[in-house]
Design a protein around this motif. Structure first.
Motif, PDB file in Angstrom:
ATOM      1  N   TYR A 132       1.325   6.361  -9.201  1.00  0.00           N
ATOM      2  CA  TYR A 132       2.150   5.164  -9.069  1.00  0.00           C
ATOM      3  C   TYR A 132       2.500   4.951  -7.607  1.00  0.00           C
ATOM      4  CZ  TYR A 132       2.893   5.696 -14.102  1.00  0.00           C
ATOM      5  OH  TYR A 132       2.706   5.823 -15.450  1.00  0.00           O
ATOM      6  N   GLN A 133       2.749   3.701  -7.252  1.00  0.00           N
ATOM      7  CA  GLN A 133       3.216   3.443  -5.905  1.00  0.00           C
ATOM      8  C   GLN A 133       4.633   3.970  -5.748  1.00  0.00           C
ATOM      9  OE1 GLN A 133       2.598   1.200  -8.375  1.00  0.00           O
ATOM     10  NE2 GLN A 133       3.140  -0.843  -7.640  1.00  0.00           N
ATOM     11  N   CYS A 140       2.451  -2.513 -10.316  1.00  0.00           N
ATOM     12  CA  CYS A 140       1.375  -3.433  -9.993  1.00  0.00           C
ATOM     13  C   CYS A 140       0.048  -2.798 -10.368  1.00  0.00           C
ATOM     14  CB  CYS A 140       1.406  -3.766  -8.496  1.00  0.00           C
ATOM     15  SG  CYS A 140       0.042  -4.808  -7.952  1.00  0.00           S
ATOM     16  N   PHE A 143      -2.529  -1.841  -7.831  1.00  0.00           N
ATOM     17  CA  PHE A 143      -2.330  -0.656  -7.016  1.00  0.00           C
ATOM     18  C   PHE A 143      -3.521   0.294  -7.121  1.00  0.00           C
ATOM     19  CE2 PHE A 143      -0.852   3.818  -7.248  1.00  0.00           C
ATOM     20  CZ  PHE A 143      -0.545   4.013  -5.914  1.00  0.00           C
ATOM     21  N   ALA A 149      -3.902   3.635  -0.725  1.00  0.00           N
ATOM     22  CA  ALA A 149      -2.597   3.772  -1.379  1.00  0.00           C
ATOM     23  C   ALA A 149      -2.664   4.812  -2.490  1.00  0.00           C
ATOM     24  CB  ALA A 149      -2.151   2.426  -1.933  1.00  0.00           C
ATOM     25  N   CYS A 150      -3.774   4.840  -3.239  1.00  0.00           N
ATOM     26  CA  CYS A 150      -3.928   5.828  -4.307  1.00  0.00           C
ATOM     27  C   CYS A 150      -4.017   7.236  -3.732  1.00  0.00           C
ATOM     28  CB  CYS A 150      -5.171   5.515  -5.128  1.00  0.00           C
ATOM     29  SG  CYS A 150      -4.988   4.094  -6.233  1.00  0.00           S
ATOM     30  N   SER A 153      -0.587   8.299  -2.712  1.00  0.00           N
ATOM     31  CA  SER A 153       0.207   8.630  -3.886  1.00  0.00           C
ATOM     32  C   SER A 153      -0.190   9.999  -4.441  1.00  0.00           C
ATOM     33  CB  SER A 153       0.021   7.554  -4.959  1.00  0.00           C
ATOM     34  OG  SER A 153       0.697   7.893  -6.148  1.00  0.00           O
TER      35      SER A 153
END
Length: 395
Positions: A132-133, A140, A143, A149-150, A153
């Motif tokens: 999750y962000q 979102c 994401f 971003a992944c 995370s």
């Protein structure tokens, strides 16, 4: 001991979708002053409609009965209410009743439920989380389409102690209303995301492909071949749950272990899955498959087939507590799904008087009686949903 009342609590504790926006809880009370909590999932109806269904099942099958007769109560409701055939929405309701009975049984005996189901064989339960962000206020789906971003995370969760993470790199999966073959664009994006995660966390961390039954057999096989280089722990629900032969075709075409079962209920549906040897890991949800007893039976059937089980989790604290009770008592339990450390997304702390114990990638089963948690009923009442639009849809 007799069941005297069943209270139904549909609650909304957040606006984002981590763990679901709504939780459907019930409290079962007895004439000896001991109460138990249960949780329902796979609700296909509005809270108002569900309330009438819960009341109907309570009056017809549970009020006035002894909660220790949990097997008899479940079977009677299954054969009469469900006509001895699995209905996912009704099984979710019956699961809530069954879990509440076990909570009462454990509290009456002064024992955690796992001690009444063979004892604790796993002193700690390995866990994984979806990616999750960082901003808990927003969910979102896009994401999972952002490789960097992944990876960030995943690295954050690994730093918290997790040794496994999950995502659906082929999202969004809700744009299609029929199974499909993934586009070349989505495959290349998924590979980029998986590569970024693997490079970030290294080879010692498991990555799980948490897809949602969106592919045809051909589409799933194509996706699996592209994902094999990343050595996923499993490929989850590559095809919809109802056609086992299609799933077997996928399983035989890839080296990635196949997991399925979160949308199956009762030992009868899992028996067919096992008979045809369609997958490698059986994934069940205690609040949807029929409850703790049914989950334990499914686990035993899997053990006899030398197959491991894992649990699907997407709900509130009662479901999670029930799953830890199951996990503690099953020798073939693989790993527990969680939402982070179960303390960082808001919600559990709003209705619980205690918290789950997380230690270096593992949850520690509680030794308290029953489910091992304390739900604060007064706090629960603060989040009860009473708002409906003109179509009786939850808002």
């Amino acid at each position: 001991m007799k069941i005297t009342e069943v209270k139904y609590y549909p609650i909304k504790i957040r606006n984002n979708a981590k763990g679901g926006v709504y939780w459907f809880l019930l409290k079962m009370e007895t004439d000896e002053g001991i109460s138990g909590w249960g949780e329902m999932i796979w609700n296909a109806y509005s809270p108002k409609t569900l309330s009438m269904m819960v009341s109907d099942i309570a009056k017809n099958f549970f009020i006035g009965e002894n909660p220790f007769n949990v097997e008899k109560l479940f079977l009677k409701a299954f054969f009469v209410q469900c006509k001895a055939h699995t209905d996912l929405a009704t099984q979710g309701i019956l699961s809530g009743f069954e879990i509440a009975c076990w909570d009462i049984i454990g509290k009456t005996c002064g024992q955690p439920i796992y001690n009444l189901m063979g004892g604790r064989i796993n002193d700690k339960i390995r866990a994984y989380t979806y990616l999750y962000q960082k901003d808990d206020k927003i969910f979102c789906e896009d994401f999972w389409q952002l490789p960097d971003a992944c990876a960030e995370s995943a690295l954050r969760y690994v730093s918290e102690g997790f040794t496994a993470v999950k995502l659906d790199p082929f999202a969004p999966y809700l744009d299609e209303y029929a199974t499909h073959i993934p586009t070349r664009e989505s495959i290349l994006r998924a590979k980029k995301t998986m590569r970024a995660i693997r490079n970030a966390v290294g080879e010692g961390i498991d990555i799980i492909l948490g897809t949602h039954g969106q592919f045809t057999a051909a589409g799933a096989i194509l996706a699996a071949k592209e994902m094999e280089e990343f050595n996923p722990l499993w490929f989850e629900e590559p095809t919809p749950p109802e056609n086992y032969r299609v799933l077997k075709k996928v399983s035989e075409a890839t080296t990635i272990p196949i997991a399925t079962g979160e949308r199956l209920a009762t030992k009868f549906e899992f028996a067919s899955l096992m008979h045809d040897r369609c997958c490698d890991i059986y994934q069940l949800d205690v609040s949807g498959c029929g409850g703790i007893s049914e989950a334990k039976k499914i686990a035993a059937m899997a053990e006899a087939n030398h197959v491991m089980i894992t649990t699907h989790f997407w709900a509130g604290p009662i479901n999670f507590a029930a799953q830890l009770q199951l996990a503690a008592s099953c020798p073939n339990f693989l790993i527990q799904e969680a939402i982070g450390k179960m303390d960082s997304f808001g919600g559990f702390d709003k209705i619980m008087d205690d918290s789950f114990v997380f230690d270096k990638g593992y949850f520690i089963p509680s030794d308290k009686p029953g489910l091992g948690i304390e739900i604060n009923e007064e706090k629960v009442k603060d989040f009860v949903v009473n708002a409906y639009d003109e179509k009786n849809i939850l808002i």
